[in-house]
Scaffold this motif. Structure first.
Motif, PDB file in Angstrom:
ATOM      1  N   VAL A 160       0.143  -3.800   0.089  1.00  0.00           N
ATOM      2  CA  VAL A 160      -0.272  -3.023   1.261  1.00  0.00           C
ATOM      3  C   VAL A 160      -1.662  -3.465   1.708  1.00  0.00           C
ATOM      4  O   VAL A 160      -1.902  -3.724   2.894  1.00  0.00           O
ATOM      5  CB  VAL A 160      -0.260  -1.503   0.946  1.00  0.00           C
ATOM      6  N   GLU A 179       0.570   6.257   3.487  1.00  0.00           N
ATOM      7  CA  GLU A 179       1.504   6.147   4.615  1.00  0.00           C
ATOM      8  C   GLU A 179       2.256   4.824   4.592  1.00  0.00           C
ATOM      9  O   GLU A 179       3.459   4.776   4.866  1.00  0.00           O
ATOM     10  CB  GLU A 179       0.751   6.300   5.938  1.00  0.00           C
ATOM     11  N   ARG A 180       1.573   3.749   4.273  1.00  0.00           N
ATOM     12  CA  ARG A 180       2.228   2.442   4.260  1.00  0.00           C
ATOM     13  C   ARG A 180       3.210   2.325   3.082  1.00  0.00           C
ATOM     14  O   ARG A 180       4.261   1.708   3.207  1.00  0.00           O
ATOM     15  CB  ARG A 180       1.208   1.332   4.262  1.00  0.00           C
TER      16      ARG A 180
END
Length: 133
Positions: free
Chosen positions: A19, A33-34
């Motif tokens: 990420v 969130e990712r």
């Protein structure tokens, strides 16, 4: 009994590094969130704990907030260094150092299309030329 520390990232650490390699610096919320977008739903506190552990291991760095209260995180490890190290470890431990055995196993487990096979042929031919020099 606790698992001994590995010199390589754990599965979750590697996901977090991926990420951050794609986009950094990110806040805890941004990392969470990712990860969720990639199918890994984690509690906010779990992400905080993991990022803290990774800072302690010197895999990532914690940057001071520029605005607001949120700390941001950035990778200290490079993707290429991690992948080379992990692959080298697998080659040594699983294949007794044999690159040939790795390649044969790769052909058994991966569905390679004709373009990928052609690219591998080019790379092998290049390595052959280099070894003759």
């Amino acid at each position: 009994m606790a698992r001994p520390n590995s010199e390589y990232p754990t599965e979750l650490e590697l996901q977090i590094l991926k990420v951050l390699w794609d986009e950094y610096p990110l806040t805890v919320r941004g990392v969470r969130e990712r990860l969720a977008g990639g199918g890994r739903e984690l509690a906010h506190t779990t992400v905080i704990t993991m990022l803290g552990t990774m800072v302690d291991k010197r895999q990532i760095e914690k940057l001071q907030p520029t605005q607001g209260k949120a700390f941001r995180f950035s990778p200290l490890l490079q993707r290429q260094d991690v992948s080379r190290g992990m692959l080298g470890d697998i080659v040594e431990r699983v294949f007794d150092g044999s690159a040939e055995a790795v390649m044969l196993s790769l052909f058994d487990v991966a569905d390679l299309n004709s373009e990928e096979l052609a690219n591998l042929r080019k790379l092998l031919n290049k390595k052959l030329r280099e070894s003759k020099s």
